[in-house]
Design an enzyme around this catalytic site. Structure first.
Site, PDB file in Angstrom:
ATOM      1  N   CYS A 102      26.215  28.960   3.963  1.00  0.00           N
ATOM      2  CA  CYS A 102      26.856  28.205   2.879  1.00  0.00           C
ATOM      3  C   CYS A 102      27.978  27.316   3.395  1.00  0.00           C
ATOM      4  O   CYS A 102      28.893  27.790   4.064  1.00  0.00           O
ATOM      5  CB  CYS A 102      27.410  29.185   1.843  1.00  0.00           C
ATOM      6  N   TYR A 233      24.238  17.342  -2.881  1.00  0.00           N
ATOM      7  CA  TYR A 233      23.577  18.178  -3.884  1.00  0.00           C
ATOM      8  C   TYR A 233      23.160  17.359  -5.091  1.00  0.00           C
ATOM      9  O   TYR A 233      22.128  17.621  -5.714  1.00  0.00           O
ATOM     10  CB  TYR A 233      24.513  19.316  -4.310  1.00  0.00           C
TER      11      TYR A 233
END
Length: 392
Positions: A102, A233
């Site tokens: 992450c 994203y």
């Protein structure tokens, strides 16, 4: 301070200037969570019940939920300036849970290492994949975090908030004794490492958030977050051509701005590494390996932008940065978890990574990575990137 309890609220306060509040979803977490009994036999990739299908691409523009548990760990446990509940700095009390895959969690691992906080804040690292419920400790012996004794990070969240309604996100700081989550407010976690844990910084620790540069750092962080960190994203999880086209344009406008800015200076702000460089680096480290193809951020590769690519290599080769990057886990996370955009869950073999270790030539721009400080020592035993997972 004893364990705190209470209800998670959608606060409009306590948000740091560097991270705007705009109801955007956390990078690695689906929009909905099943908080009831786990399904027997569910594996880490999920069953039909716990699949991530439909969790990321829902039509139109991608929006990120930025409502976090805003508690702070402060020098003496006092509340934050906007009333955020305070917990005291105590060596050995808290465990940082941060998956290598992450980018938001990667920031905390880098800052913890640069500042030398390994002896006072322990580190737990979930595996690279999760289903719709939670990150899991599937790489640890018996599938449990060795300190917290839990299989899923959700257990720490539910220990404090039994009806926690939001994503089970990393990074998270957990009160090791009670097993309860303290905070998952990742932009504030790294700032507090720099400003509240100073008593425990290593000798020679860099000034990552120096007072005289905070205004400029905050401005740069805001644009990098909205347009680049979250911009990739926005491209990848766009649910329409119109949303994708808009996101793609915004991303590359910002990437071109960074290319121009970094053509004449070694670091984003000032003459040494700051919080701003940490926040940009974790996105750049994943760009060619994941975002270029998987998220369709494909106007060009990072390696085709001379200044940005040299800047990224400079940081990668600086102790505390590249030695936290596990390209294998990064690719496994994105390509396996995001069933909406990669339903086969096939993980690509490339790209070739040796370019990260080539000469960057950024020394000619002046500056010094750690300012008046020194590099961190070797990676803590047990926290090394597995051989073959890095760029070497």
């Amino acid at each position: 301070m004893s364990e705190k309890t209470g209800t998670v609220e959608a606060h409009s306060r306590g948000r740091h200037a560097g991270e705007p509040r705009n109801t955007e979803l956390h990078a690695a977490e689906p929009r909905s969570r099943e908080t009831g009994t786990e399904q027997p036999g569910a594996d880490q990739h999920g069953t039909e019940t716990n699949s991530t299908k439909g969790a990321y691409v829902t039509g139109g523009e991608f929006n990120r939920d930025t409502n976090y548990i805003e508690d702070r760990i402060t020098r003496d446990g006092t509340p934050g300036p906007n009333g955020e509940p305070g917990w005291p700095v105590e060596p050995g009390r808290y465990r940082l849970i941060a998956a290598r895959a992450c980018p938001w969690a990667n920031r905390t691992v880098i800052v913890r290492r640069l500042l030398g906080l390994e002896d006072v804040i322990s580190l737990g690292q979930p595996g690279p994949t999760h289903d719709a419920r939670s990150w899991t400790f599937d790489l640890d012996p018996e599938g449990k975090d060795p300190v917290l004794g839990i299989e899923r990070l959700q257990d720490a969240y539910f220990s404090r908030f039994p009806d926690y309604p939001r994503g089970i996100t990393v990074p998270a700081l957990v009160d090791a004794a009670s097993g309860a989550v303290v905070t998952n407010n990742y932009p504030q976690i790294t700032l507090d490492f720099s400003t509240e844990w100073t008593e425990f910084h290593r000798p020679g620790a860099p000034q990552l958030y120096p007072e005289h540069l905070r205004g400029e750092i905050d401005i740069v962080n805001k644009r990098v977050f909205t347009e680049v960190n979250n911009g990739v994203y926005r491209c990848g999880f766009a649910g329409s051509q119109e949303a994708y086209d808009s996101a793609h344009t915004r991303l590359w406008t910002a990437m071109d701005w960074l290319e121009e800015r970094l053509a004449g200076q070694r670091y984003l702000v000032g003459d040494s590494i700051t919080e701003a460089d940490v926040r940009l680096f974790t996105t750049l480290a994943r760009f060619d390996a994941v975002y270029h193809g998987h998220f369709k951020c494909n106007r060009n590769k990072l390696s085709e932008m001379p200044a940005l690519w040299a800047y990224a290599r400079d940081l990668f080769q600086t102790p505390g940065f590249g030695d936290t990057i596990d390209f294998v886990q990064i690719k496994q996370h994105y390509y396996i978890v995001h069933e909406d955009i990669n339903p086969t869950q096939i993980v690509p073999a490339g790209p070739e990574l040796s370019g990260w270790l080539t000469a960057h030539g950024r020394e000619s721009l002046g500056g010094s990575p750690f300012g008046e400080g020194t590099p961190p020592g070797p990676v803590r035993s047990g926290e090394e990137v597995v051989a073959g997972h890095g760029a070497a």
